[in-house]
Scaffold this motif. Structure first.
Motif, mmCIF file in Angstrom:
data_model
loop_
_atom_site.group_PDB
_atom_site.id
_atom_site.type_symbol
_atom_site.label_atom_id
_atom_site.label_comp_id
_atom_site.label_asym_id
_atom_site.label_seq_id
_atom_site.Cartn_x
_atom_site.Cartn_y
_atom_site.Cartn_z
ATOM 1 N N SER A 14 -44.162 11.684 -13.089
ATOM 2 C CA SER A 14 -43.445 11.103 -11.869
ATOM 3 C C SER A 14 -44.344 11.479 -10.738
ATOM 4 O O SER A 14 -44.049 10.629 -9.742
ATOM 5 C CB SER A 14 -41.963 11.715 -11.922
ATOM 6 O OG SER A 14 -42.018 13.077 -11.822
ATOM 7 N N PHE A 18 -45.138 8.827 -7.892
ATOM 8 C CA PHE A 18 -44.770 8.957 -6.367
ATOM 9 C C PHE A 18 -46.084 8.964 -5.664
ATOM 10 O O PHE A 18 -45.955 8.679 -4.288
ATOM 11 C CB PHE A 18 -43.874 10.148 -6.144
ATOM 12 C CG PHE A 18 -42.478 10.153 -6.719
ATOM 13 C CD1 PHE A 18 -41.802 8.799 -6.146
ATOM 14 C CD2 PHE A 18 -41.843 10.612 -7.459
ATOM 15 C CE1 PHE A 18 -40.299 8.934 -6.629
ATOM 16 C CE2 PHE A 18 -40.703 10.837 -8.112
ATOM 17 C CZ PHE A 18 -39.663 9.709 -7.547
ATOM 18 N N THR A 21 -47.372 5.550 -5.417
ATOM 19 C CA THR A 21 -46.376 4.749 -4.607
ATOM 20 C C THR A 21 -46.795 5.114 -3.037
ATOM 21 O O THR A 21 -46.673 4.193 -1.966
ATOM 22 C CB THR A 21 -44.711 4.984 -5.018
ATOM 23 O OG1 THR A 21 -44.790 4.709 -6.453
ATOM 24 C CG2 THR A 21 -44.095 3.970 -4.136
ATOM 25 N N GLN A 22 -46.734 6.529 -2.806
ATOM 26 C CA GLN A 22 -46.851 6.551 -1.493
ATOM 27 C C GLN A 22 -48.397 6.393 -0.646
ATOM 28 O O GLN A 22 -48.362 5.691 0.310
ATOM 29 C CB GLN A 22 -46.745 8.496 -1.302
ATOM 30 C CG GLN A 22 -46.922 8.854 0.198
ATOM 31 C CD GLN A 22 -46.971 10.151 0.182
ATOM 32 O OE1 GLN A 22 -46.418 11.145 -0.505
ATOM 33 N NE2 GLN A 22 -47.680 10.876 1.444
ATOM 34 N N MET A 228 -40.745 8.353 1.323
ATOM 35 C CA MET A 228 -40.522 8.589 0.017
ATOM 36 C C MET A 228 -39.716 9.880 -0.275
ATOM 37 O O MET A 228 -39.272 10.121 -1.599
ATOM 38 C CB MET A 228 -41.977 8.818 -0.479
ATOM 39 C CG MET A 228 -42.818 7.606 -0.806
ATOM 40 S SD MET A 228 -42.102 6.420 -2.101
ATOM 41 C CE MET A 228 -42.147 7.228 -3.437
ATOM 42 N N ILE A 231 -36.190 9.276 -2.171
ATOM 43 C CA ILE A 231 -36.331 8.963 -3.345
ATOM 44 C C ILE A 231 -36.757 10.066 -4.230
ATOM 45 O O ILE A 231 -36.242 10.066 -5.535
ATOM 46 C CB ILE A 231 -37.272 7.581 -3.323
ATOM 47 C CG1 ILE A 231 -36.896 6.515 -2.299
ATOM 48 C CG2 ILE A 231 -37.405 6.981 -4.820
ATOM 49 C CD1 ILE A 231 -37.776 5.375 -2.288
ATOM 50 N N SER A 232 -37.816 10.588 -3.881
ATOM 51 C CA SER A 232 -38.284 11.859 -4.679
ATOM 52 C C SER A 232 -37.173 12.748 -5.229
ATOM 53 O O SER A 232 -36.975 13.262 -6.158
ATOM 54 C CB SER A 232 -39.486 12.387 -4.001
ATOM 55 O OG SER A 232 -39.779 13.576 -4.707
ATOM 56 N N ALA A 234 -33.895 12.412 -4.954
ATOM 57 C CA ALA A 234 -33.013 11.553 -5.844
ATOM 58 C C ALA A 234 -33.470 11.441 -7.283
ATOM 59 O O ALA A 234 -32.734 12.042 -8.105
ATOM 60 C CB ALA A 234 -32.632 10.189 -5.289
ATOM 61 N N PHE A 235 -34.758 11.373 -7.406
ATOM 62 C CA PHE A 235 -35.456 11.477 -8.657
ATOM 63 C C PHE A 235 -35.272 12.711 -9.301
ATOM 64 O O PHE A 235 -34.911 12.858 -10.766
ATOM 65 C CB PHE A 235 -36.760 10.690 -8.507
ATOM 66 C CG PHE A 235 -37.331 10.493 -10.067
ATOM 67 C CD1 PHE A 235 -37.009 9.436 -10.921
ATOM 68 C CD2 PHE A 235 -38.360 11.495 -10.525
ATOM 69 C CE1 PHE A 235 -37.661 9.377 -12.116
ATOM 70 C CE2 PHE A 235 -38.946 11.195 -11.612
ATOM 71 C CZ PHE A 235 -38.454 10.212 -12.561
#
Length: 466
Positions: A14, A18, A21-22, A228, A231-232, A234-235
């Motif tokens: 993950s 991330f 995605t970043q 991010m 989101i990070s 929460a993940f």
């Protein structure tokens, strides 16, 4: 090869997701900023280009009209109806940045003129000879000039010889006397400085673009990192919850399975078919939930970096034989035959238990989705730098639209068969993770109703050096 036992923490997949995605967000943000910056620069440069050249056009037109009036007034005062002979008269035709002027008669013959650089009259006159411009028509020409002397204010000034490119803006105007066309006047204006200005301006703007590109990337990186962040977090909380819940569920499920076995052996229950059926269903569901919890726990540990990999040198052929032997009763119960094709010995470096689990997952899936009387084969082979595992079935196949997503968690390409064949959509996700931690690749070749082939390739040197 000497056995080596290494325990290596698998980094979070993950985290890579991330980071990717970043990086994508950073590229998107910086691209948008750069797009607006480039558009701004293009608009500014275009406007300056138009304004400066239009200003030069206007100045040249005013200069042409002014000098045309001078000649017309002279003709009117001297009552001359032709231009021949006026070259000897004292007519002052000069303007700022005027590179040359030429006056021709009605037949196009040279009457008078002057140029800033001597000895180039022939080249300049050839540019305007016979040209009758339309209204507001201005030409731009480029000539090569050797500057060894320059005429300024009617005086010739010696200079160091040098060659240069001169950009000229040329205008022409007819000369009339009493409504009769008597000749033309042509004026050339040196606008080289304007194009030099455009070049320097372009260099400055490009330099600013490069500078602001770095600033844009930095700002975009900060913005994407902040975007991010929630989101990070929460993940990460989700991963912790899945890991904790999976761990806590294992104990009650084990207690439930033991209790069902104890009830199954209780007096009176064995004689009751209905109770036996209920207990079998309960036991089957508890086992299915236990498998689901185990798979969730594996993936949760993999995501959190808690899953450990033990590397060792072993013969994968021996493990493949054990897997085939273990799955044979399950395959025969489904009317499927298992085949194996491997060399006599295939020593590899890797995690024995994980690779064994990989074979279980791929073969179990192949058996589940194979028709009665179908065949499932396991092939092992090696090359100089890698070894390969292939699992082939004659099952229902996978639609091309579903193939890119079959390794996603909980994804089922044929949801209508979920209860029929069992499973919960995590097997191939775990298989993909096992292949990834060995730095290998896994792919599928499949056609609907013609079966599927899963191909796993694991490099030897990376497995050793990991």
């Amino acid at each position: 090869m000497k056995n080596k036992w290494l325990k290596i923490n698998w980094f979070k997949s993950s985290s890579d997701l991330f980071q990717q995605t970043q990086r994508k967000l950073t590229m998107q943000y910086s691209s948008l900023i750069m797009l607006f910056l480039v558009l701004f620069i293009v608009v500014v440069y275009t406007l300056l280009y138009i304004v400066i050249l239009r200003d030069q056009h206007r100045e040249l037109e005013q200069l042409t009209r002014q000098e045309t009036r001078v000649i017309s007034d002279y003709l009117a005062e001297s009552a001359r109806n032709e231009l021949q002979g006026i070259g000897s008269q004292e007519l002052v035709l000069a303007g700022v940045d005027q590179f040359f002027y030429y006056v021709t008669d009605a037949d196009g013959n040279f009457v008078m003129g002057n140029e800033m650089v001597p000895n180039i009259r022939e080249d300049l006159f050839s540019l305007v000879s016979g040209w009758v411009p339309e209204r507001n028509q201005i030409r731009e020409e480029t000539i090569q000039v050797k500057f060894d002397e320059r005429r300024i204010g009617g005086k010739e000034i010696k200079e160091q010889p040098k060659s240069d490119t001169v950009r000229l803006m040329i205008d022409g105007s007819p000369i009339f006397y009493n409504g009769q066309f008597v000749g033309m006047i042509y004026i050339g204006k040196d606008i080289s400085f304007a194009y030099q200005l455009f070049q320097w301006l372009l260099v400055v703007l490009v330099s600013l673009t490069v500078l602001f590109a770095g600033v844009a990337i930095f700002i975009s990186s900060v913005m994407s990192k902040k975007a991010m962040g929630p989101i990070s977090n929460a993940f990460n909380r989700q991963k912790e919850f899945v890991g904790d819940a999976s761990h806590e569920l294992r104990t009650p499920l084990s207690v439930m399975l033991s209790s069902i076995d104890a009830i199954h052996m209780t007096d009176g229950v064995e004689a009751d078919p209905f109770a036996q059926k209920l207990l079998r269903n309960m036991k089957s569901e508890v086992k299915r939930m236990t498998g689901l919890v185990s798979d969730l726990l594996v993936l949760a540990r993999a995501d959190s970096g808690g899953a450990e990999r033990t590397l060792a040198s072993f013969d994968v052929r021996e493990e493949a034989d054990r897997v085939i032997e273990s799955l044979t009763p399950h395959a025969e119960a489904n009317g499927v035959s298992l085949e194996i094709e491997t060399p006599e010995s295939l020593p590899v470096m890797g995690d024995r238990e994980r690779l064994k689990q990989l074979m279980y997952i791929l073969l179990d899936n192949a058996v589940k989705y194979s028709p009665d009387g179908g065949r499932v084969s396991l092939q092992l082979s090696e090359a100089a730098r890698h070894w390969t595992m292939k699992v082939t079935d004659e099952g229902i196949g996978i639609h091309p639209d579903d193939q890119p997503r079959i390794f996603d968690r909980f994804y089922r390409s044929d949801k209508s068969r979920t209860r029929t064949v069992g499973g919960h959509g995590l097997g191939l996700s775990i298989a993909k993770w096992i292949v990834d931690i060995h730095h290998g690749t896994i792919s599928v070749e499949s056609e609907p109703e013609k079966g599927s082939t899963f191909i796993v390739t694991i490099p030897k040197e990376k497995a050793v050096s990991a």
